[in-house]
Design an enzyme around this catalytic site. Structure first.
Site, short mmCIF file in Angstrom:
data_model
loop_
_atom_site.label_atom_id
_atom_site.label_comp_id
_atom_site.label_asym_id
_atom_site.label_seq_id
_atom_site.Cartn_x
_atom_site.Cartn_y
_atom_site.Cartn_z
N SER A 48 -41.01 0.11 -50.79
CA SER A 48 -42.31 -0.45 -50.46
C SER A 48 -42.80 -1.30 -51.65
O SER A 48 -42.13 -2.27 -52.01
CB SER A 48 -43.29 0.68 -50.11
OG SER A 48 -44.44 0.18 -49.48
N ASP A 72 -42.16 -1.40 -38.70
CA ASP A 72 -42.93 -1.12 -39.90
C ASP A 72 -44.30 -1.80 -39.83
O ASP A 72 -44.39 -3.02 -39.62
CB ASP A 72 -42.17 -1.61 -41.14
CG ASP A 72 -42.69 -1.03 -42.43
OD1 ASP A 72 -43.89 -0.69 -42.50
OD2 ASP A 72 -41.90 -0.90 -43.38
N HIS A 114 -42.24 2.32 -41.32
CA HIS A 114 -42.23 2.31 -42.77
C HIS A 114 -41.58 3.56 -43.36
O HIS A 114 -40.93 3.50 -44.41
CB HIS A 114 -43.67 2.19 -43.28
CG HIS A 114 -43.78 1.77 -44.70
ND1 HIS A 114 -43.33 0.57 -45.18
CD2 HIS A 114 -44.30 2.41 -45.79
CE1 HIS A 114 -43.58 0.46 -46.46
NE2 HIS A 114 -44.17 1.57 -46.86
#
Length: 724
Positions: free
Chosen positions: A578, A663, A698
């Site tokens: 991330s 995501d 995600h």
């Protein structure tokens, strides 16, 4: 040539606009090489995405983005899906020759887990609640037993609910005040957009409430019939509207309680720990506002606890007729204050409780009838301080036996007790749940996570070292290694960091990483600026116009560990996800020669374009984290480090990149564009593989074993590089 590779070549041909006959000729030439599939020289040509000129407009300067076409908000465009499938096929072909290693690692990692495990029960009302797993099951079973004794009641068997879904997440299970109803949120895409369900625990009936597109937060009113939820904006996915829903009324009669119009704020709601209030917390990067409602009067209006003000953060918990407030108001490392129930509405009424300190960052607190417990950070370590209400000078710290370590609160539901539950962990000590008697100082082990596969903590050692950054700042680093580690500079290194949002990378025990350490690796967590390990200023030094400190800190840690003999210079690997994927992308551009390989999970790599687009989830919330690129100073600075914009014609480390098609935090097209541009410009022959989970978001896969399989794939990629 096998069918999968043939399909891949045809798919690539369609993407490139090549003729099928040319593709067929390549297929024919490769047919006789099937028996040598393990030879990476026999890999098909990597995907090569088309370039289509697109102008990204901005008030500061326009830019050309030739891979912008890979963005498909509907996730249905055939050309885009074909490209992603081609990347997956190429990754499958690449990893084919070390599939046996991947399977070995998968078995090894899963083999350390006690599969039929259960959490430590906590008592609330008439029941003890806990979560358990059964042998071979992917998902948890949530259950309870009467305190007075009796049979287990299964609240939710997530395995049954997930059976017909590729992805399934049951989030934020919330019991009604009378303990007869269970409310929970369901996400079946990984996009973190939830649907509200309620189960009648007396009849077993489960019913969708007809409310979708929600955040996962839930709060109950005292009437056992009124639920408060938050509806997200369908475009930006920002938490926007607090709704009040009656279980005995249709979903379309849910009423609007509050709407947040400032798109720099997130919202979350919950019940206070004593269930007396409903709390709606609004938070941005630099400000907070809390609104509360007496749980016995669900039709009343929310009351502002204290008006929001830029530069003032706060949160509060109700206790014994008053509120305890954690705030950074004139206290960068936070302090605790208190205010009576009848005095809320203004910060002027807040009274000091625990003062701030330059050396200690207050992370959280728990209030009990006789004691106040504080979880705080000092010298980058997370510890617990206990203070008797009668005399704070008699405070004591819960001691640790090793450094580095982390202690943190477990679920402490009851306030009328002298027993604090907390967890202790280190890189070599499995998570241990303690019951700590705050009166006597005695502690009891309630549970230690069992690690199978012959694990013995004495086989490992941990260490805290400090690396000097270019500007003289001392960067703490947590290390895990075998106890027989030879400090001779021959060891491979796996270095991890995050370094954004003030999120600290604590040295928790991770049984998965033993698969690398047992193969000779040193595992390092670099506590770089941008996290909050060393206090609020540590975060401030790694955000906005100081963001590059995060990247240079990571590089400086690598150079220090190599120089000090913790790693061989040709055996250094790095990983981040991330915003940590942004870190990987920036470091790969800045210091590619330092790393043999890198893994970037769901990486945030297209910083400028994303932050210019306020229709993308999270953008407006994060102007105070990254800057607003509509202002020239921020635009220029972000452009100077954005990984996608700074891909150059140079050699890069081997790269493994992952994403999830659904995501909602970092859209799949960011890493897709980055990979495409890297393929076009990089000058090396090092591997570049891109794995797209077409069913998840995600957080990756939803099942516990499938997540571990993904970690095994990551480690197999690294070990294959090391061995070749």
């Amino acid at each position: 040539m096998d069918i999968k590779r043939s399909t891949l070549t045809l798919t690539i041909a369609l993407i490139l606009g090549l003729s099928v006959s040319a593709c067929s000729e390549q297929t024919a030439q490769s047919t006789n090489n099937t028996s040598q599939a393990a030879d990476k020289s026999e890999l098909p040509v990597p995907p090569d995405a088309l370039e289509k000129e697109f102008i990204v407009e901005s008030p500061v300067a326009d830019r050309v983005d030739t891979y912008y076409w890979l963005r498909d908000d509907e996730r249905k465009a055939p050309q885009v899906l074909a490209y992603l499938e081609a990347e997956n096929d190429y990754y499958d072909a690449y990893r084919a020759d070390y599939q046996a290693l991947t399977e070995t690692l998968t078995d090894e990692i899963i083999g350390r887990i006690k599969q039929d495990d259960a959490s430590v029960p906590y008592t609330k009302g008439d029941y003890q609640y806990y979560t358990r797993y059964e042998e071979g099951s992917e998902y948890p079973i949530h259950a309870r037993k009467p305190v007075a004794g009796g049979e287990e009641q299964v609240l939710l068997d997530v395995n049954e609910l997930a059976a017909e879904h590729d992805y399934f997440n049951a989030a934020n299970l919330s019991i009604s005040p009378n303990q007869n109803l269970l409310a929970y949120m369901v996400d079946t895409t990984g996009r973190r957009q939830y649907e509200l369900w309620v189960k009648d625990l007396t009849t077993g009936e489960m019913k969708a409430q007809g409310l979708t597109g929600l955040s996962s937060s839930i709060a109950w009113a005292a009437d056992n019939n009124t639920l408060f939820v938050i509806e997200n904006d369908p475009q930006t996915l920002l938490s926007k509207r607090v709704l009040k829903h009656q279980l005995d009324a249709p979903a379309d009669q849910a009423t609007l309680v509050y709407e947040e119009n400032d798109e720099s704020f997130y919202m979350w709601l919950s019940n206070s720990k004593d269930d007396a209030f409903i709390k709606v917390q609004m938070s941005s990067t630099v400000a907070d506002e809390l609104r509360i409602l007496d749980a016995t009067t669900p039709d009343a209006e929310l009351q502002v606890f204290a008006p929001r003000e830029r530069g003032v953060q706060y949160s509060a918990e109700h206790f014994d007729g008053r509120w305890i407030v954690r705030t950074d108001w004139n206290a960068p490392n936070f302090k605790l204050m208190q205010v009576a129930d009848d005095a809320i509405g203004s910060r002027d009424n807040w009274q000091p409780l625990v003062e701030t300190s330059d050396e200690v960052f207050i992370e959280s607190f728990e209030a009990f009838d006789n004691y106040l417990a504080i979880n705080e950070r000092s010298d980058g370590l997370r510890r617990i301080r206990v203070l008797p209400w009668q005399d704070f000078s008699q405070q004591r710290y819960i001691e640790s036996d090793e450094v580095p370590y982390v202690t943190y609160f477990e679920r402490n539901v009851e306030q009328d007790t002298d027993v604090l539950r907390y967890s202790y962990s280190s890189l070599k000590t499995p998570t241990t749940v303690f019951a700590y008697n705050m009166k006597t100082g005695e502690r009891e082990v309630l549970k230690q996570t069992e690690v199978l596969g012959g694990f013995d903590p004495s086989d490992y050692r941990t260490k805290r070292v400090w690396a000097t950054a270019d500007d003289g700042t001392q960067i703490p680093v947590s290390l895990l290694m075998r106890s027989d580690f030879e400090h001779d500079g021959t060891t491979p290194l796996y270095q991890y960091a995050y370094g954004s949002y003030g999120s600290s990378s604590d040295p928790y025990f991770r049984s998965t990483v033993l698969s690398l350490v047992d193969r000779g690796f040193v595992y390092a967590i670099a506590h770089i600026r941008g996290g909050q390990e060393m206090g609020r200023d540590w975060y401030e030094q790694g955000k906005l116009l100081n963001k590059k400190n995060s990247f240079t800190d990571f590089i400086d840690v690598t150079e220090h560990l190599v120089k000090e003999g913790y790693a061989h210079p040709d055996k250094v690997f790095a990983m981040g996800g991330s915003a940590g994927g942004l870190l990987m992308g920036a470091v790969a551009n800045m210091a590619p020669d330092l790393y043999r390989g890198m893994v970037a999970h769901v990486p945030f790599v297209d910083v400028v374009t994303t932050m210019l687009d306020e229709s993308i989830p999270l953008t407006t919330n994060e102007f105070d984290e990254w800057g607003n690129p509509k202002e020239k100073a921020f635009y220029d600075y972000m452009l100077s480090y954005s990984p996608y914009d700074n891909v150059a014609a140079q050699d890069y480390p081997a790269l493994m990149v992952t994403t999830g098609l659904h995501d909602s935090q970092v859209q799949y097209f960011e890493p897709a564009k980055w990979v495409a541009k890297l393929r076009d410009l990089k000058t090396d022959d090092n591997p570049l593989v891109f794995s797209i989970n077409m069913e998840a978001g995600h957080g990756g896969s939803s099942g516990r074993f499938s997540r571990l399989e993904e970690i095994a794939e990551e480690y197999a990629f690294i070990l294959d590089l090391l061995n070749n």
